[in-house]
Design an enzyme around this catalytic site. Structure first.
Site, PDB file in Angstrom:
ATOM      1  N   THR A 129       0.842  -1.209   0.000  1.00 12.18           N
ATOM      2  CA  THR A 129       0.000   0.000   0.000  1.00 12.18           C
ATOM      3  C   THR A 129       0.871   1.251   0.000  1.00 12.18           C
ATOM      4  O   THR A 129       2.033   1.211   0.443  1.00 12.18           O
ATOM      5  CB  THR A 129      -0.915   0.007   1.257  1.00 12.18           C
ATOM      6  OG1 THR A 129      -1.529   1.298   1.384  1.00 12.18           O
ATOM      7  CG2 THR A 129      -0.145  -0.263   2.534  1.00 12.18           C
ATOM      8  N   ASP A 130       0.292   2.359  -0.456  1.00  4.95           N
ATOM      9  CA  ASP A 130       1.027   3.636  -0.392  1.00  4.95           C
ATOM     10  C   ASP A 130       1.315   4.051   1.044  1.00  4.95           C
ATOM     11  O   ASP A 130       2.213   4.850   1.313  1.00  4.95           O
ATOM     12  CB  ASP A 130       0.252   4.750  -1.126  1.00  4.95           C
ATOM     13  CG  ASP A 130      -1.139   5.035  -0.570  1.00  4.95           C
ATOM     14  OD1 ASP A 130      -1.574   4.347   0.373  1.00  4.95           O
ATOM     15  OD2 ASP A 130      -1.800   5.960  -1.096  1.00  4.95           O
ATOM     16  N   GLU A 131       0.536   3.499   1.990  1.00  5.79           N
ATOM     17  CA  GLU A 131       0.701   3.917   3.387  1.00  5.79           C
ATOM     18  C   GLU A 131       2.045   3.514   3.984  1.00  5.79           C
ATOM     19  O   GLU A 131       2.440   4.029   5.025  1.00  5.79           O
ATOM     20  CB  GLU A 131      -0.427   3.337   4.259  1.00  5.79           C
ATOM     21  CG  GLU A 131      -1.778   3.871   3.886  1.00  5.79           C
ATOM     22  CD  GLU A 131      -2.761   3.885   5.057  1.00  5.79           C
ATOM     23  OE1 GLU A 131      -2.332   3.729   6.214  1.00  5.79           O
ATOM     24  OE2 GLU A 131      -3.959   4.052   4.795  1.00  5.79           O
ATOM     25  N   TYR A 160      -1.660  -0.460  11.242  1.00 17.65           N
ATOM     26  CA  TYR A 160      -1.952  -1.109   9.955  1.00 17.65           C
ATOM     27  C   TYR A 160      -0.768  -0.968   9.007  1.00 17.65           C
ATOM     28  O   TYR A 160      -0.255  -1.961   8.477  1.00 17.65           O
ATOM     29  CB  TYR A 160      -3.222  -0.494   9.324  1.00 17.65           C
ATOM     30  CG  TYR A 160      -3.331  -0.776   7.832  1.00 17.65           C
ATOM     31  CD1 TYR A 160      -3.615  -2.050   7.361  1.00 17.65           C
ATOM     32  CD2 TYR A 160      -3.126   0.256   6.895  1.00 17.65           C
ATOM     33  CE1 TYR A 160      -3.690  -2.309   5.983  1.00 17.65           C
ATOM     34  CE2 TYR A 160      -3.207   0.007   5.528  1.00 17.65           C
ATOM     35  CZ  TYR A 160      -3.480  -1.273   5.080  1.00 17.65           C
ATOM     36  OH  TYR A 160      -3.541  -1.527   3.730  1.00 17.65           O
ATOM     37  N   LYS A 180       1.878  -3.651   7.259  1.00 21.14           N
ATOM     38  CA  LYS A 180       1.996  -3.770   5.791  1.00 21.14           C
ATOM     39  C   LYS A 180       3.445  -3.519   5.356  1.00 21.14           C
ATOM     40  O   LYS A 180       3.942  -4.163   4.417  1.00 21.14           O
ATOM     41  CB  LYS A 180       1.065  -2.775   5.090  1.00 21.14           C
ATOM     42  CG  LYS A 180      -0.419  -3.069   5.224  1.00 21.14           C
ATOM     43  CD  LYS A 180      -0.860  -4.374   4.588  1.00 21.14           C
ATOM     44  CE  LYS A 180      -0.820  -4.335   3.080  1.00 21.14           C
ATOM     45  NZ  LYS A 180      -1.372  -5.592   2.498  1.00 21.14           N
TER      46      LYS A 180
HETATM   47  P1  NAD Z   1     -10.843  -5.966   2.641  1.00 23.52           P
HETATM   48  O1  NAD Z   1     -10.748  -5.651   4.086  1.00 23.52           O
HETATM   49  O2  NAD Z   1     -12.054  -5.555   1.886  1.00 23.52           O
HETATM   50  O3  NAD Z   1     -10.695  -7.553   2.422  1.00 23.52           O
HETATM   51  C1  NAD Z   1      -9.722  -8.297   3.072  1.00 23.52           C
HETATM   52  C2  NAD Z   1     -10.045  -9.769   2.837  1.00 23.52           C
HETATM   53  O4  NAD Z   1      -9.012 -10.551   3.474  1.00 23.52           O
HETATM   54  C3  NAD Z   1     -11.373 -10.212   3.445  1.00 23.52           C
HETATM   55  O5  NAD Z   1     -12.094 -10.999   2.543  1.00 23.52           O
HETATM   56  C4  NAD Z   1     -10.959 -11.033   4.662  1.00 23.52           C
HETATM   57  O6  NAD Z   1     -11.888 -12.058   5.004  1.00 23.52           O
HETATM   58  C5  NAD Z   1      -9.628 -11.609   4.195  1.00 23.52           C
HETATM   59  N1  NAD Z   1      -8.755 -11.980   5.312  1.00 23.52           N
HETATM   60  C6  NAD Z   1      -8.461 -11.236   6.410  1.00 23.52           C
HETATM   61  N2  NAD Z   1      -7.649 -11.938   7.235  1.00 23.52           N
HETATM   62  C7  NAD Z   1      -7.415 -13.119   6.625  1.00 23.52           C
HETATM   63  C8  NAD Z   1      -6.645 -14.263   6.962  1.00 23.52           C
HETATM   64  N3  NAD Z   1      -5.968 -14.331   8.136  1.00 23.52           N
HETATM   65  N4  NAD Z   1      -6.604 -15.295   6.104  1.00 23.52           N
HETATM   66  C9  NAD Z   1      -7.297 -15.256   4.920  1.00 23.52           C
HETATM   67  N5  NAD Z   1      -8.076 -14.222   4.573  1.00 23.52           N
HETATM   68  C10 NAD Z   1      -8.127 -13.160   5.408  1.00 23.52           C
HETATM   69  O7  NAD Z   1      -9.518  -5.392   1.981  1.00 23.52           O
HETATM   70  P2  NAD Z   1      -9.279  -4.610   0.605  1.00 23.52           P
HETATM   71  O8  NAD Z   1      -9.590  -3.188   0.796  1.00 23.52           O
HETATM   72  O9  NAD Z   1      -9.885  -5.381  -0.488  1.00 23.52           O
HETATM   73  O10 NAD Z   1      -7.673  -4.725   0.515  1.00 23.52           O
HETATM   74  C11 NAD Z   1      -7.060  -5.851  -0.092  1.00 23.52           C
HETATM   75  C12 NAD Z   1      -5.560  -5.688  -0.030  1.00 23.52           C
HETATM   76  O11 NAD Z   1      -5.177  -4.484  -0.690  1.00 23.52           O
HETATM   77  C13 NAD Z   1      -4.980  -5.573   1.369  1.00 23.52           C
HETATM   78  O12 NAD Z   1      -3.744  -6.237   1.384  1.00 23.52           O
HETATM   79  C14 NAD Z   1      -4.780  -4.074   1.578  1.00 23.52           C
HETATM   80  O13 NAD Z   1      -3.761  -3.828   2.510  1.00 23.52           O
HETATM   81  C15 NAD Z   1      -4.402  -3.654   0.176  1.00 23.52           C
HETATM   82  N6  NAD Z   1      -4.696  -2.272  -0.228  1.00 23.52           N
HETATM   83  C16 NAD Z   1      -5.973  -1.803  -0.121  1.00 23.52           C
HETATM   84  C17 NAD Z   1      -6.253  -0.522  -0.582  1.00 23.52           C
HETATM   85  C18 NAD Z   1      -7.643   0.046  -0.479  1.00 23.52           C
HETATM   86  O14 NAD Z   1      -7.816   1.236  -0.722  1.00 23.52           O
HETATM   87  N7  NAD Z   1      -8.658  -0.731  -0.169  1.00 23.52           N
HETATM   88  C19 NAD Z   1      -5.242   0.281  -1.127  1.00 23.52           C
HETATM   89  C20 NAD Z   1      -3.940  -0.236  -1.187  1.00 23.52           C
HETATM   90  C21 NAD Z   1      -3.683  -1.524  -0.760  1.00 23.52           C
HETATM   91  O1  DAU Z   2      -4.037   4.460   0.953  1.00 23.56           O
HETATM   92  C1  DAU Z   2      -4.338   3.099   0.845  1.00 23.56           C
HETATM   93  C2  DAU Z   2      -5.126   2.683   2.051  1.00 23.56           C
HETATM   94  O2  DAU Z   2      -6.414   3.277   1.908  1.00 23.56           O
HETATM   95  C3  DAU Z   2      -5.242   1.193   2.211  1.00 23.56           C
HETATM   96  O3  DAU Z   2      -3.965   0.642   2.397  1.00 23.56           O
HETATM   97  C4  DAU Z   2      -6.169   0.848   3.406  1.00 23.56           C
HETATM   98  O4  DAU Z   2      -6.356  -0.545   3.499  1.00 23.56           O
HETATM   99  C5  DAU Z   2      -7.497   1.516   3.174  1.00 23.56           C
HETATM  100  O5  DAU Z   2      -8.337   1.293   4.296  1.00 23.56           O
HETATM  101  C6  DAU Z   2      -7.310   3.014   2.952  1.00 23.56           C
HETATM  102  O6  DAU Z   2      -6.857   3.678   4.154  1.00 23.56           O
HETATM  103  P1  DAU Z   2      -7.405   5.125   4.575  1.00 23.56           P
HETATM  104  O7  DAU Z   2      -7.219   5.297   6.022  1.00 23.56           O
HETATM  105  O8  DAU Z   2      -6.879   6.162   3.663  1.00 23.56           O
HETATM  106  O9  DAU Z   2      -8.960   4.912   4.188  1.00 23.56           O
HETATM  107  P2  DAU Z   2     -10.317   5.302   4.947  1.00 23.56           P
HETATM  108  O10 DAU Z   2     -11.419   5.009   3.986  1.00 23.56           O
HETATM  109  O11 DAU Z   2     -10.403   4.738   6.315  1.00 23.56           O
HETATM  110  O12 DAU Z   2     -10.163   6.886   5.077  1.00 23.56           O
HETATM  111  C7  DAU Z   2      -9.943   7.715   3.955  1.00 23.56           C
HETATM  112  C8  DAU Z   2      -9.753   9.138   4.464  1.00 23.56           C
HETATM  113  O13 DAU Z   2     -11.003   9.604   4.989  1.00 23.56           O
HETATM  114  C9  DAU Z   2      -8.757   9.250   5.608  1.00 23.56           C
HETATM  115  O14 DAU Z   2      -8.069  10.484   5.490  1.00 23.56           O
HETATM  116  C10 DAU Z   2      -9.630   9.259   6.859  1.00 23.56           C
HETATM  117  C11 DAU Z   2     -10.893   9.938   6.369  1.00 23.56           C
HETATM  118  N1  DAU Z   2     -12.148   9.493   7.022  1.00 23.56           N
HETATM  119  C12 DAU Z   2     -12.390   8.172   7.087  1.00 23.56           C
HETATM  120  C13 DAU Z   2     -13.563   7.699   7.661  1.00 23.56           C
HETATM  121  C14 DAU Z   2     -13.845   6.217   7.776  1.00 23.56           C
HETATM  122  C15 DAU Z   2     -13.070  10.441   7.464  1.00 23.56           C
HETATM  123  O15 DAU Z   2     -12.843  11.656   7.374  1.00 23.56           O
HETATM  124  N2  DAU Z   2     -14.232   9.980   8.021  1.00 23.56           N
HETATM  125  C16 DAU Z   2     -14.523   8.652   8.147  1.00 23.56           C
HETATM  126  O16 DAU Z   2     -15.599   8.297   8.687  1.00 23.56           O
END
Ligand code: NAD
Ligand code: DAU
Length: 345
Positions: A127-129, A154, A158
């Site tokens: 992730t970018d984080e 988190y 990662k």
């Molecule tokens: P999500 O939370 O929607 O889904 C995660 C999935 O992983 C779920 O289906 C959950 O059941 C499964 N899981 C959790 N723990 C597990 C375990 N121990 N064994 C097997 N399965 C397990 O997540 P997402 O938003 O789809 O993110 C997917 C991946 O992409 C993650 O690695 C996350 O860090 C990365 N990522 C997400 C974003 C984003 O914006 N959503 C951005 C950058 C990277």
């Molecule tokens: O940047 C990639 C990441 O993006 C992934 O690696 C993570 O898995 C994914 O959860 C996401 O993280 P963020 O913390 O950026 O996403 P979130 O949707 O929780 O929040 C997005 C932005 O909005 C962040 O600056 C926090 C803010 N926020 C979030 C929530 C849930 C609010 O202002 N209000 C809210 O209720």
């Protein structure tokens, strides 16, 4: 001959979109989803794959050697896409333990199994984080050689997983490729995340919670673009390569909220500034030149188009998110969901 791909975390948001994408774009591939079905995993996300003879679901925990061993004993994989993770920053602040277990231990267990099996390519979803935060007023950006300075539990787990993957490249010459994407949005995103939370709250007549000032910047990448980037990385990238994946659509949270309000015909009275997230990262700005130049990847769905699509999707799929928001979908646990691979966890 067709390939077999493993998608861990395939019942989550990006994983389920990736499975639908792979089944559609690679008609000779078999795809196996391996997922523990935590609160974030939902078999309803896999309805596009259900019934497809090229699709198999296996319930299991990436952090369980027993479960992962059973999976690799049963299947031989060409590609592994490792997406399983605990993903919500706010939850990691409440309790880091599941993040350490799944994101760190789980990645270690999976890397070891994939190495022993000799998979052709392991695509790790980072992730970018992992780069940490760019402060307000700075125009700095991160490229793939920038130091990893994660700032919340988190992103720390990662970053650990990302480094473990890199260690398998140098130590074992394992063909791992690492993706570092920005904030994804699209269908099947769990409504605790900002964008689906805003949309579903507004449909329910509830306000949008804005953490702190709302000035924090995020870059919004449409999920199908991420899926395309992951497939390119599996098929075209040099082993060991790391790629930032960005949309170049950085906007303040408050501005994103205003766009959603406008799309949904609602006004600023629906905004509520609430207590800020502790240690809230201000901004992740990525330089994504490498994936553009080496793999020819550029995002195809801009934010205006993507937001319209996603608002329409949540409007058309109310039963999907209402079951989640009311906790209704939890009723399926232990009943309709399949058994864990290789016995108990
Ligand atoms: P999500 O939370 O929607 O889904 C995660 C999935 O992983 C779920 O289906 C959950 O059941 C499964 N899981 C959790 N723990 C597990 C375990 N121990 N064994 C097997 N399965 C397990 O997540 P997402 O938003 O789809 O993110 C997917 C991946 O992409 C993650 O690695 C996350 O860090 C990365 N990522 C997400 C974003 C984003 O914006 N959503 C951005 C950058 C990277
Ligand atoms: O940047 C990639 C990441 O993006 C992934 O690696 C993570 O898995 C994914 O959860 C996401 O993280 P963020 O913390 O950026 O996403 P979130 O949707 O929780 O929040 C997005 C932005 O909005 C962040 O600056 C926090 C803010 N926020 C979030 C929530 C849930 C609010 O202002 N209000 C809210 O209720």
């Amino acid at each position: 001959m067709g390939e077999r791909a493993l998608v861990t975390g395939g019942a989550g948001f990006i994983g389920s979109n990736l499975i639908a994408y792979l089944l559609r774009e690679r008609p000779d591939w078999d795809v196996v989803c391996f997922d523990k079905l935590t609160y974030a995993g939902n078999l309803a996300n896999l309805r596009l794959a259900e019934g497809n003879p090229r699709f198999t679901f296996v319930r299991g925990d990436v952090a369980s050697s027993e479960n992962v061993h059973a999976l690799f004993a049963e299947h031989s994989f060409t590609f592994v896409f490792h997406l399983a993770a605990e993903t919500h920053v706010d939850r990691s602040i409440q309790d880091a333990a599941p993040f350490v277990r799944t994101n760190l231990v789980g990645t270690a267990v999976l890397l070891e199994a994939a190495r022993a099996a000799g998979v052709a390519r392991f695509v790790h979803m980072s992730t970018d984080e992992v780069y940490g935060s760019i402060p307000a007023g700075s125009d700095e950006s991160f490229d793939e050689s920038s130091p990893l300075r994660p700032r919340n539990p988190y992103s720390a787990t990662k970053a650990g997983a990302d480094l473990l993957c890199q260690s398998y490249v140098t130590t074992f010459e394992m063909p791992v490729t690492i993706a570092r994407p920005t904030n994804n949005y699209g269908s099947y995103q769990f409504p605790e995340k900002f964008l689906p939370l805003m949309i579903t709250n507004l449909i329910e007549g509830r306000p949008i919670p804005i953490y702190g000032s709302g000035e924090n910047l995020r870059d919004w990448l449409y999920v199908e673009d991420t899926c395309r980037a992951l497939l390119m990385m599996a098929e075209k990238a040099e082993p060991g390569a790391i790629y930032n994946v960005a949309a170049d659509e950085l906007i303040p949270n408050i501005e994103l909220a205003r766009r959603v309000l406008s799309l949904m015909g609602q006004g600023p009275e629906m905004l509520r500034h609430v207590k800020d997230r502790p240690g809230h990262d201000f901004c992740y700005r990525l330089n994504a030149q490498r994936i553009r130049e080496e793999l020819g990847f550029t995002p195809s769905v801009g934010l205006d188009e993507g937001l319209s699509r996603v608002v329409a999707w949540y409007r058309e799929n109310e039963s999907w998110w209402r079951e989640i928001k009311t906790g209704e979908y939890v009723k399926y646990f232990g009943r309709q969901y399949p058994e864990i691979a290789g016995g108990s966890q």
